[in-house]
Design a protein around this motif. Structure first.
Motif, PDB file in Angstrom:
ATOM      1  N   SER A 101       0.815  -1.214   0.000  1.00 55.96           N
ATOM      2  CA  SER A 101       0.000   0.000   0.000  1.00 55.96           C
ATOM      3  C   SER A 101       0.845   1.259   0.000  1.00 55.96           C
ATOM      4  O   SER A 101       0.310   2.374  -0.047  1.00 55.96           O
ATOM      5  CB  SER A 101      -0.963   0.003   1.194  1.00 55.96           C
ATOM      6  OG  SER A 101      -0.281  -0.263   2.402  1.00 55.96           O
ATOM      7  N   SER A 102       2.175   1.110   0.046  1.00 59.71           N
ATOM      8  CA  SER A 102       3.104   2.225  -0.165  1.00 59.71           C
ATOM      9  C   SER A 102       3.940   1.987  -1.414  1.00 59.71           C
ATOM     10  O   SER A 102       5.047   2.518  -1.537  1.00 59.71           O
ATOM     11  CB  SER A 102       4.021   2.411   1.048  1.00 59.71           C
ATOM     12  OG  SER A 102       3.346   3.055   2.108  1.00 59.71           O
ATOM     13  N   GLY A 149      -8.894  -7.652   4.942  1.00 62.38           N
ATOM     14  CA  GLY A 149      -7.459  -7.369   4.869  1.00 62.38           C
ATOM     15  C   GLY A 149      -7.053  -6.251   5.797  1.00 62.38           C
ATOM     16  O   GLY A 149      -5.971  -6.284   6.407  1.00 62.38           O
ATOM     17  N   THR A 150      -7.919  -5.256   5.954  1.00 60.18           N
ATOM     18  CA  THR A 150      -7.616  -4.135   6.844  1.00 60.18           C
ATOM     19  C   THR A 150      -7.717  -4.566   8.305  1.00 60.18           C
ATOM     20  O   THR A 150      -6.879  -4.189   9.138  1.00 60.18           O
ATOM     21  CB  THR A 150      -8.550  -2.954   6.548  1.00 60.18           C
ATOM     22  OG1 THR A 150      -8.308  -2.490   5.213  1.00 60.18           O
ATOM     23  CG2 THR A 150      -8.320  -1.808   7.519  1.00 60.18           C
ATOM     24  N   GLY A 151      -8.722  -5.357   8.645  1.00 62.14           N
ATOM     25  CA  GLY A 151      -8.827  -5.881  10.004  1.00 62.14           C
ATOM     26  C   GLY A 151      -7.639  -6.765  10.353  1.00 62.14           C
ATOM     27  O   GLY A 151      -7.135  -6.750  11.482  1.00 62.14           O
ATOM     28  N   TRP A 152      -7.168  -7.536   9.348  1.00 60.45           N
ATOM     29  CA  TRP A 152      -5.996  -8.399   9.552  1.00 60.45           C
ATOM     30  C   TRP A 152      -4.758  -7.548   9.847  1.00 60.45           C
ATOM     31  O   TRP A 152      -3.982  -7.848  10.762  1.00 60.45           O
ATOM     32  CB  TRP A 152      -5.789  -9.251   8.311  1.00 60.45           C
ATOM     33  CG  TRP A 152      -4.853 -10.397   8.495  1.00 60.45           C
ATOM     34  CD1 TRP A 152      -3.518 -10.430   8.194  1.00 60.45           C
ATOM     35  CD2 TRP A 152      -5.154 -11.698   9.015  1.00 60.45           C
ATOM     36  NE1 TRP A 152      -2.977 -11.656   8.497  1.00 60.45           N
ATOM     37  CE2 TRP A 152      -3.959 -12.457   9.003  1.00 60.45           C
ATOM     38  CE3 TRP A 152      -6.326 -12.294   9.493  1.00 60.45           C
ATOM     39  CZ2 TRP A 152      -3.905 -13.778   9.449  1.00 60.45           C
ATOM     40  CZ3 TRP A 152      -6.276 -13.605   9.924  1.00 60.45           C
ATOM     41  CH2 TRP A 152      -5.074 -14.323   9.909  1.00 60.45           C
ATOM     42  N   TYR A 153      -4.579  -6.497   9.066  1.00 60.98           N
ATOM     43  CA  TYR A 153      -3.441  -5.603   9.294  1.00 60.98           C
ATOM     44  C   TYR A 153      -3.521  -4.936  10.660  1.00 60.98           C
ATOM     45  O   TYR A 153      -2.499  -4.796  11.353  1.00 60.98           O
ATOM     46  CB  TYR A 153      -3.380  -4.541   8.193  1.00 60.98           C
ATOM     47  CG  TYR A 153      -2.369  -3.447   8.446  1.00 60.98           C
ATOM     48  CD1 TYR A 153      -1.021  -3.743   8.617  1.00 60.98           C
ATOM     49  CD2 TYR A 153      -2.770  -2.122   8.532  1.00 60.98           C
ATOM     50  CE1 TYR A 153      -0.091  -2.740   8.861  1.00 60.98           C
ATOM     51  CE2 TYR A 153      -1.852  -1.110   8.776  1.00 60.98           C
ATOM     52  CZ  TYR A 153      -0.513  -1.428   8.941  1.00 60.98           C
ATOM     53  OH  TYR A 153       0.393  -0.434   9.182  1.00 60.98           O
ATOM     54  N   ALA A 154      -4.730  -4.543  11.074  1.00 57.22           N
ATOM     55  CA  ALA A 154      -4.877  -3.919  12.392  1.00 57.22           C
ATOM     56  C   ALA A 154      -4.397  -4.850  13.491  1.00 57.22           C
ATOM     57  O   ALA A 154      -3.706  -4.435  14.431  1.00 57.22           O
ATOM     58  CB  ALA A 154      -6.340  -3.534  12.631  1.00 57.22           C
ATOM     59  N   ALA A 155      -4.731  -6.133  13.354  1.00 60.39           N
ATOM     60  CA  ALA A 155      -4.312  -7.107  14.368  1.00 60.39           C
ATOM     61  C   ALA A 155      -2.805  -7.324  14.337  1.00 60.39           C
ATOM     62  O   ALA A 155      -2.161  -7.437  15.384  1.00 60.39           O
ATOM     63  CB  ALA A 155      -5.050  -8.424  14.151  1.00 60.39           C
ATOM     64  N   GLY A 256       2.076  -2.261  25.617  1.00 63.84           N
ATOM     65  CA  GLY A 256       1.132  -2.803  24.644  1.00 63.84           C
ATOM     66  C   GLY A 256       1.241  -2.073  23.314  1.00 63.84           C
ATOM     67  O   GLY A 256       2.045  -1.153  23.148  1.00 63.84           O
ATOM     68  N   ASN A 257       0.410  -2.480  22.365  1.00 61.45           N
ATOM     69  CA  ASN A 257       0.485  -1.908  21.026  1.00 61.45           C
ATOM     70  C   ASN A 257      -0.902  -1.572  20.496  1.00 61.45           C
ATOM     71  O   ASN A 257      -1.868  -2.298  20.748  1.00 61.45           O
ATOM     72  CB  ASN A 257       1.150  -2.892  20.061  1.00 61.45           C
ATOM     73  CG  ASN A 257       2.612  -3.113  20.377  1.00 61.45           C
ATOM     74  OD1 ASN A 257       3.460  -2.308  20.016  1.00 61.45           O
ATOM     75  ND2 ASN A 257       2.912  -4.210  21.064  1.00 61.45           N
ATOM     76  N   VAL A 258      -0.959  -0.484  19.740  1.00 64.53           N
ATOM     77  CA  VAL A 258      -2.184  -0.074  19.069  1.00 64.53           C
ATOM     78  C   VAL A 258      -1.949  -0.129  17.560  1.00 64.53           C
ATOM     79  O   VAL A 258      -0.974   0.445  17.054  1.00 64.53           O
ATOM     80  CB  VAL A 258      -2.601   1.357  19.475  1.00 64.53           C
ATOM     81  CG1 VAL A 258      -3.767   1.847  18.610  1.00 64.53           C
ATOM     82  CG2 VAL A 258      -2.982   1.402  20.943  1.00 64.53           C
ATOM     83  N   GLY A 259      -2.826  -0.831  16.859  1.00 58.58           N
ATOM     84  CA  GLY A 259      -2.829  -0.810  15.398  1.00 58.58           C
ATOM     85  C   GLY A 259      -4.001   0.034  14.944  1.00 58.58           C
ATOM     86  O   GLY A 259      -5.152  -0.289  15.257  1.00 58.58           O
ATOM     87  N   PHE A 260      -3.732   1.143  14.233  1.00 57.66           N
ATOM     88  CA  PHE A 260      -4.839   2.022  13.853  1.00 57.66           C
ATOM     89  C   PHE A 260      -5.023   2.026  12.342  1.00 57.66           C
ATOM     90  O   PHE A 260      -4.098   2.258  11.574  1.00 57.66           O
ATOM     91  CB  PHE A 260      -4.667   3.439  14.410  1.00 57.66           C
ATOM     92  CG  PHE A 260      -3.544   4.258  13.843  1.00 57.66           C
ATOM     93  CD1 PHE A 260      -3.799   5.281  12.936  1.00 57.66           C
ATOM     94  CD2 PHE A 260      -2.226   4.039  14.235  1.00 57.66           C
ATOM     95  CE1 PHE A 260      -2.772   6.057  12.421  1.00 57.66           C
ATOM     96  CE2 PHE A 260      -1.189   4.809  13.729  1.00 57.66           C
ATOM     97  CZ  PHE A 260      -1.459   5.819  12.813  1.00 57.66           C
ATOM     98  N   ARG A 282       1.222   1.797  15.443  1.00 57.18           N
ATOM     99  CA  ARG A 282       1.476   1.614  14.013  1.00 57.18           C
ATOM    100  C   ARG A 282       0.144   1.589  13.278  1.00 57.18           C
ATOM    101  O   ARG A 282      -0.831   1.028  13.770  1.00 57.18           O
ATOM    102  CB  ARG A 282       2.233   0.315  13.729  1.00 57.18           C
ATOM    103  CG  ARG A 282       2.517   0.123  12.223  1.00 57.18           C
ATOM    104  CD  ARG A 282       3.137  -1.235  11.923  1.00 57.18           C
ATOM    105  NE  ARG A 282       4.481  -1.352  12.454  1.00 57.18           N
ATOM    106  CZ  ARG A 282       5.583  -0.828  11.912  1.00 57.18           C
ATOM    107  NH1 ARG A 282       5.479  -0.126  10.790  1.00 57.18           N
ATOM    108  NH2 ARG A 282       6.756  -0.993  12.462  1.00 57.18           N
ATOM    109  N   GLY A 283       0.107   2.186  12.101  1.00 59.21           N
ATOM    110  CA  GLY A 283      -1.131   2.190  11.326  1.00 59.21           C
ATOM    111  C   GLY A 283      -0.879   2.546   9.880  1.00 59.21           C
ATOM    112  O   GLY A 283       0.235   2.444   9.378  1.00 59.21           O
ATOM    113  N   GLY A 284      -1.950   2.969   9.227  1.00 62.18           N
ATOM    114  CA  GLY A 284      -1.849   3.335   7.829  1.00 62.18           C
ATOM    115  C   GLY A 284      -2.741   2.479   6.956  1.00 62.18           C
ATOM    116  O   GLY A 284      -3.431   1.566   7.426  1.00 62.18           O
ATOM    117  N   PRO A 285      -2.728   2.764   5.646  1.00 64.64           N
ATOM    118  CA  PRO A 285      -3.503   1.939   4.713  1.00 64.64           C
ATOM    119  C   PRO A 285      -2.964   0.504   4.729  1.00 64.64           C
ATOM    120  O   PRO A 285      -1.757   0.285   4.615  1.00 64.64           O
ATOM    121  CB  PRO A 285      -3.273   2.610   3.353  1.00 64.64           C
ATOM    122  CG  PRO A 285      -2.738   3.975   3.659  1.00 64.64           C
ATOM    123  CD  PRO A 285      -2.005   3.850   4.952  1.00 64.64           C
TER     124      PRO A 285
END
Length: 338
Positions: A101-102, A149-155, A256-260, A282-285
């Motif tokens: 996505s980059s 796919g986005t929910g997977w990346y968030a996890a 802990g960690n946040v995926g946004f 960590r986040g992003g498209p």
């Protein structure tokens, strides 16, 4: 062909449009089998993002390849394909590092609520199934193109691990798919933050062990109560507002960690607060293309069924009703069939 065009907040129309054509040798044109309305489409629909001139909408799709450019060799006409909302050549350094996505040649899809779609970078973006899937799999394969796919990346961004505790902030399609992802990645406890009964039920079906209906400070306090006063190992932020981001950051334990993955709107972070929290962010498209082969296999093997987030199915020419139903929270996610 026909397709959706947004003119102004609350004004989506279904119109005749020019047929897509091959513009570059790396393009493909697909006939849409299914598309849908995304929660992020509601930002301009609600007037929270500028619209500018009227333009087509939609970035989620599955379909049949109709035509390919001369440099497209991975897929061929007649194949059923799944792609990503962010196109990628899958060969540049960012793609090879797993961040499609980059991609250096990235283009975001924006014309998919239509009969036919031109896919840029088709040689690196599209993944074909071995054969045309049974129709019962189509909703879940469509979900894979973005929300799953986005929910997977968030996890993954939140570093969900076997035996861990995960919190999912947001009960839209992405958040619900984040529950699936957390379960698949081995979380022992999954706390879904949701205030809507139908979504709470689906979250529990997908693997949530607890539901928190409170928001803001009350929601944070409830998560702390459920985690021994410490907070969660991993938090998936799937909304994109200042309130949801604050709720996510304060629900995570130190270390802990946040995926946004919610597209941020008026989100500002306090650097000093973040510094002393010891919370990773960590986040992003989402680099959906990285996950497509695995997620397609999980769908076709029956291991996951994210297509259940589609609780409204409409003919494509009723796309405006799909937007309205989601805006009014009468539907989690609207699937559209040409």
């Amino acid at each position: 062909m026909r397709g959706a065009v947004i003119y102004a907040p609350g004004d989506v129309r279904f119109e005749n449009l020019d047929d897509p054509k091959i513009l570059h040798p790396t393009d493909a044109v697909i006939r849409t089998v299914a598309t849908c309305v995304c929660g992020s489409d509601l930002w301009p629909y609600r007037g929270a993002e500028p619209i500018g001139d009227p333009h087509p909408m939609g970035h989620e799709y599955v379909g049949i390849v109709e035509e390919t450019g001369s440099e497209v060799t991975h897929v061929k006409p007649g194949q059923f394909v799944v792609g990503s909302f962010a196109t990628s050549d899958n060969t540049c350094v960012n793609c090879l590092n797993g961040w499609q996505s980059s991609c250096l040649h990235r283009e975001f899809m924006s014309t998919c609520q239509a009969d036919y779609v031109r896919i840029p970078n088709a040689h690196g973006t599209l993944v074909a199934t071995d054969e045309h899937p049974d129709g019962r799999f189509v909703p879940s394969l469509l979900a894979v193109s973005d929300v799953m796919g986005t929910g997977w990346y968030a996890a993954l961004a939140a570093e969900v691990k076997p035996g861990s505790t995960a919190v999912v902030v947001g009960d839209g399609a992405v958040g619900l798919c984040g529950v699936i992802a957390a379960r698949e990645l081995g979380a022992e406890r999954i706390i879904a933050m949701s205030r809507h009964e139908s979504r709470q039920k689906l979250a529990l079906e997908f693997g949530a062990t607890d539901v928190v209906g409170e928001r803001g400070d009350e929601g944070i306090a409830r998560v702390k109560d459920l985690t021994g006063g410490i907070g969660a190992d991993s938090v998936l932020e799937c909304v994109g507002t200042a309130e949801s981001m604050r709720q996510a950051l304060h629900s995570a334990r130190p270390g802990g960690n946040v995926g946004f993955v919610g597209v941020p709107h008026e989100v500002a972070l306090d650097g000093e607060e973040l510094f002393f929290s010891h919370v990773g962010l960590r986040g992003g498209p989402a680099p959906v293309r990285r996950y497509l082969p695995d997620l397609i296999d999980r769908v076709l093997s029956g291991r996951i069924d994210p297509g259940k987030v589609f609780d409204l199915t409409l003919p494509l020419d009723q796309v405006a009703e799909g937007y309205k139903a989601m805006d009014e929270r009468r539907a989690i996610k609207a699937l559209l069939k040409p």
